[in-house]
Design an enzyme around this catalytic site. Sequence first.
Site, PDB file in Angstrom:
ATOM      1  N   ASN A  94       0.814  -1.225   0.000  1.00  0.00           N
ATOM      2  CA  ASN A  94       0.000   0.000   0.000  1.00  0.00           C
ATOM      3  C   ASN A  94       0.848   1.275   0.000  1.00  0.00           C
ATOM      4  O   ASN A  94       2.078   1.232   0.048  1.00  0.00           O
ATOM      5  CB  ASN A  94      -0.984  -0.009   1.181  1.00  0.00           C
ATOM      6  CG  ASN A  94      -0.263   0.010   2.526  1.00  0.00           C
ATOM      7  OD1 ASN A  94       0.869   0.467   2.638  1.00  0.00           O
ATOM      8  ND2 ASN A  94      -0.921  -0.490   3.555  1.00  0.00           N
ATOM      9  N   CYS A 144      -7.581  -2.359  -7.013  1.00  0.00           N
ATOM     10  CA  CYS A 144      -6.892  -2.425  -5.717  1.00  0.00           C
ATOM     11  C   CYS A 144      -7.975  -2.127  -4.685  1.00  0.00           C
ATOM     12  O   CYS A 144      -9.019  -2.767  -4.716  1.00  0.00           O
ATOM     13  CB  CYS A 144      -5.713  -1.456  -5.660  1.00  0.00           C
ATOM     14  SG  CYS A 144      -6.054   0.203  -6.283  1.00  0.00           S
ATOM     15  N   GLY A 198      -8.969   1.824  -6.548  1.00  0.00           N
ATOM     16  CA  GLY A 198      -8.829   1.814  -8.005  1.00  0.00           C
ATOM     17  C   GLY A 198      -8.197   3.056  -8.597  1.00  0.00           C
ATOM     18  O   GLY A 198      -8.382   3.345  -9.771  1.00  0.00           O
ATOM     19  N   TRP A 199      -7.432   3.802  -7.773  1.00  0.00           N
ATOM     20  CA  TRP A 199      -6.793   4.994  -8.368  1.00  0.00           C
ATOM     21  C   TRP A 199      -5.283   5.043  -8.146  1.00  0.00           C
ATOM     22  O   TRP A 199      -4.626   5.960  -8.605  1.00  0.00           O
ATOM     23  CB  TRP A 199      -7.448   6.281  -7.866  1.00  0.00           C
ATOM     24  CG  TRP A 199      -7.616   6.411  -6.376  1.00  0.00           C
ATOM     25  CD1 TRP A 199      -6.724   6.073  -5.405  1.00  0.00           C
ATOM     26  CD2 TRP A 199      -8.771   6.940  -5.700  1.00  0.00           C
ATOM     27  NE1 TRP A 199      -7.239   6.349  -4.169  1.00  0.00           N
ATOM     28  CE2 TRP A 199      -8.495   6.889  -4.311  1.00  0.00           C
ATOM     29  CE3 TRP A 199      -9.995   7.463  -6.126  1.00  0.00           C
ATOM     30  CZ2 TRP A 199      -9.407   7.330  -3.351  1.00  0.00           C
ATOM     31  CZ3 TRP A 199     -10.895   7.896  -5.170  1.00  0.00           C
ATOM     32  CH2 TRP A 199     -10.606   7.828  -3.800  1.00  0.00           C
ATOM     33  N   ARG A 207      -1.454  12.749  -3.214  1.00  0.00           N
ATOM     34  CA  ARG A 207      -0.272  11.879  -3.232  1.00  0.00           C
ATOM     35  C   ARG A 207       1.025  12.680  -3.307  1.00  0.00           C
ATOM     36  O   ARG A 207       2.051  12.279  -2.774  1.00  0.00           O
ATOM     37  CB  ARG A 207      -0.341  10.903  -4.423  1.00  0.00           C
ATOM     38  CG  ARG A 207      -1.504   9.924  -4.341  1.00  0.00           C
ATOM     39  CD  ARG A 207      -1.346   8.928  -3.199  1.00  0.00           C
ATOM     40  NE  ARG A 207      -2.480   8.032  -3.100  1.00  0.00           N
ATOM     41  CZ  ARG A 207      -3.432   8.113  -2.170  1.00  0.00           C
ATOM     42  NH1 ARG A 207      -3.377   9.053  -1.245  1.00  0.00           N
ATOM     43  NH2 ARG A 207      -4.417   7.241  -2.145  1.00  0.00           N
TER      44      ARG A 207
END
EC number: 3.1.3.95
Length: 561
Positions: free
Chosen positions: A290, A352, A355-356, A398
Amino acid sequence: PVVPGEQVCIALLKDVTYLCPYMGAISGQLVITNYKLYFFRPSTAEKEISFVVEVPLCTISRIEKVGGATTASRGTDGRNPYGLEVGCKDMRVLRFVMRQENRQRRMVYEKLQDLCFPASNKTPFFSYIYKEEYAEDANGWMVYSAKSEYHRQGLPVEGWRFTKANSKYELCDTYPQILVVPSPASDDDLKQVAQFRSRNRIPVLSWIHPESQATITRCAQPLVGIGNKRSRDDERYIHLILESNPHAHKLLIFDARPQANAVANVARGGGYEKSEAYTTSELLFCDVHNIHVMRESLRKLQDTCITQNEDKHWLSNLEQTQWLHHIKVILAAATRIADRVESGKSSVLVHCSDGWDRTAQLTSLSMIMLDSYYRTIEGFIVLIEKEWLSFGHKFQQRVGHGDKNHSDSERSPVFLQFVDSVWQMTQQFPTAFEFNDHLLILILDHLYSCLFGTFLYNCDRERRKEEVKKRTKSLWSLVYSRQDDFHNALYVSAYHNHVLLPVPAVRHLEFWSSYYARWNPKMKSQEPVQERHKELLKIRDHLRKKVEDLERQLAAKQLSS
């Protein structure tokens, strides 16, 4: 040198010393503009190149005062002199020593706090002030059109249709407006499926094989939860994806997470597709860790790159970061997907948790392996626009654009790992990519710089709301205006219809020193072969032209005689 729209905020500060980790203390002058921090040593002789350190302000992630005002707190060895430490997102840590009188440090510190963190301070990003004019034919905002890209892939075809169910972002607010879904599924069906998928991110088409009709689709995890919930609509919808491919008997679901993490997500209301509910599919876990594991790995890599005695334990330190191991796992999963789509003619669904992040890594890398268009400069830009930007990779969170909370747990080098993986592929297939690593480094530098609007915000909807296309410039405008700089001289078009399957083993991966260690003069890589090749091609073209001119002159002479 200033860019259009840039203004000086703190003019020449003299008597500033930059503590270079590689070359020692360098005295010079500091300038701060509304776009960058600029330190330079004025050249004494005409021929001497002045020393320059330049950092776009949004690339700065933290600013700290170091060294106390009193000599006691400075330490007797002078190791902690009075000044500022500036941590950057591009692996640099800059240390400046300043004089204590006239409050120089305080002025610089406060000005940097004001300018480096526009998101925290509710001020506009510099990209809204940047006024560069690019040629009309180099307008980067025009490069990607979802409709055109799907048409290039051969859509619409039997089994798939365009839907406008998300034209106002009401189906899923982090998806683009145009989606491609199985033809038999109505827009009402999509709404039912959305309720069973995390963040309403339903399975939609990313890529379709031109011959076999095998597809790569992407989504978020199903909301199974502890109650072991099921959704008939979701199960039927997944079956429709399989039915659109005449060659496949099972839909392969690649869950990017380690199995333990997927199971743990069940307790949080998420989960994975269980075989008793999804009878016509096969679930495979990819073991990609992750965002928190990846962030920690990058932190260790940064420490390794700036350590003074890097040579003695270089390989063991690099191994301990686990960075290349993570790149290997990502590449291995993407290679498996590409292989199953190409050789097995199987359709694949990738997800995941939301999904991004990992999903975007796996879909985009497998698409590069399968489709040579994405290995061209234009195609690579289209891929980033499509799989990363339009499908809502959370760049704002992010990367932490303009956010002063540098230890935010939402930050993670997801996109950096994708670019590193692409670079690894260019090393294994040096003649298959139209672009060189200058393009990859430019993209990463401007991912952080906020000079362009391209990577701002988290999704399509937010960019539209903030009028990014109207009010800012696109990074791709710069790429198109300097295209020759990014052209790989070794590129051959013979690879056009080839599928590339890289070897995803650590022994075949390399440390990307020309990016991570580019600030360290000791780790400067040799001149790449392609640069020399480019020069030779120029000489060849020049000589060819000369021969043609001489042949023309000779022919003219023969005619006249």
